[in-house]
Motif scaffolding. Sequence first.
Motif, PDB file in Angstrom:
ATOM      1  N   VAL A   1     -24.865  18.303  11.946  1.00 35.31           N
ATOM      2  CA  VAL A   1     -25.014  18.987  10.886  1.00 35.31           C
ATOM      3  C   VAL A   1     -24.724  20.250  11.264  1.00 35.31           C
ATOM      4  O   VAL A   1     -23.998  20.855  10.471  1.00 35.31           O
ATOM      5  N   TRP A   2     -25.322  20.935  12.421  1.00 36.14           N
ATOM      6  CA  TRP A   2     -24.738  22.417  12.755  1.00 36.14           C
ATOM      7  C   TRP A   2     -23.242  22.588  12.950  1.00 36.14           C
ATOM      8  O   TRP A   2     -22.658  23.430  12.524  1.00 36.14           O
ATOM      9  N   THR A   3     -22.654  21.544  13.409  1.00 34.71           N
ATOM     10  CA  THR A   3     -21.319  21.626  13.703  1.00 34.71           C
ATOM     11  C   THR A   3     -20.382  21.558  12.351  1.00 34.71           C
ATOM     12  O   THR A   3     -19.527  22.345  12.206  1.00 34.71           O
ATOM     13  N   ALA A   4     -21.261  21.061  11.317  1.00 37.95           N
ATOM     14  CA  ALA A   4     -20.316  21.031   9.819  1.00 37.95           C
ATOM     15  C   ALA A   4     -20.654  22.468   9.169  1.00 37.95           C
ATOM     16  O   ALA A   4     -19.843  22.956   8.676  1.00 37.95           O
ATOM     17  N   VAL A   5     -21.778  23.013   9.682  1.00 41.36           N
ATOM     18  CA  VAL A   5     -22.119  24.607   9.041  1.00 41.36           C
ATOM     19  C   VAL A   5     -21.153  25.271   9.659  1.00 41.36           C
ATOM     20  O   VAL A   5     -20.782  26.296   8.982  1.00 41.36           O
ATOM     21  N   VAL A   6     -21.055  25.408  10.985  1.00 42.56           N
ATOM     22  CA  VAL A   6     -20.174  26.411  11.804  1.00 42.56           C
ATOM     23  C   VAL A   6     -18.791  26.074  11.370  1.00 42.56           C
ATOM     24  O   VAL A   6     -18.068  26.904  11.216  1.00 42.56           O
TER      25      VAL A   6
END
Length: 391
Positions: A361-366
Amino acid sequence: MQDLLKNETYTDGRGHRRGRRKAPALVKVLAAVAGLGVLLLAVLGSPDRPLGPGPEVIGEREMVRVSGPTGKSAEVLALIDTGASASSLDTGLARELGFDLAAAPEITVGSALGRERRPVVDTTVRLAGRSFVAKTSVNNRSKRETPVLLGRQDVQGLHVAVGKRLLTQPDATAAPSALRILFAKAPAIDPVSMMALLPLAALLIVLLRVVVGLNTLGTFSPVLLALAYAQSGLPLGVPLTLAMFALGFALQPLLRGLHLPRVARLGVLIAIVTSGLIAAQLGLGSFGLSDSWGMSLPIVVTAIVTERLWEAWDLDGVRAAATGAALTMGTAVLVASLLLTPYVRELAEAVPLQLAVVCAVWTAVVGTYRGLRLSELFRFAPAARAQEGAS
């Protein structure tokens, strides 16, 4: 400068310019917070799987401090072997600690090599904050990974976690720092935790490339190098990487002269890297270091990075190639340090599945970041100041 701050645009099949739609900031914040919430709930909801090892838990290999009759001590790696009844100490280390082996009593010890007479000495051992005196037999362990073996008689009251390593320090039950583990020669990440940490390593690479603007020789090659360093340690992993790069460069003129296609050139490079690693393995085996690798350097990735070094050398010169190699290895060391941080290791052991999902999830946000990279801010700072001065 102002054009760089605008939203990215692209041209469709009809020649119309269309703006790339950006995800709303609120959606990004909610996704990041939701990921953090999932991780916290997973930790709090797993009481039977505590984050950290308890005070009575040690790994299969731990750093211990052994002392001799003169007070001289040494901090070394010890094998915790509950299958062995008694402990043993390397002959060379025993002499360094000041033991008089000629005057020491002897016992008959049976092993896979048969029965032999060994001196026995009283060694003071410091393990996981505990201090005790162990009767250790002295034999030649110079070709083994650990100069000290602690048997079940000396680790009574401690629980040995199967597959875990370096969970404590000699003077405390707290896990050692990432830097300390990287300079040890014992793998500290078990296979399940390693899989859980891969998405975290990928997240760090995405941050470095999308936000910082760091370019390495291969997008995720630093991750694989980092896993190798985490398993073999920096004193062994970094020199081996440099040696493989040097070997590939030494044979570059020969491979270029053969005019091989790229697939054949990579195949030869893989064979060269493999041969170099086998030679190093056989050579280090005589010094008792062959068992400390855990996993060897990623051979295919090392070959591909070597080829990209060639390309950078040809296109941009020696300085660009050296900079790319330094950034790649530096990023690998940074990622390995993150993976071996005690709290990160404990999180991967306690909630591996949740950690992997949240990192996705955090990778997609970044990945939705569309602003200037930090490297571009530094690059364009003089132009911006000149423009402000002119206005």
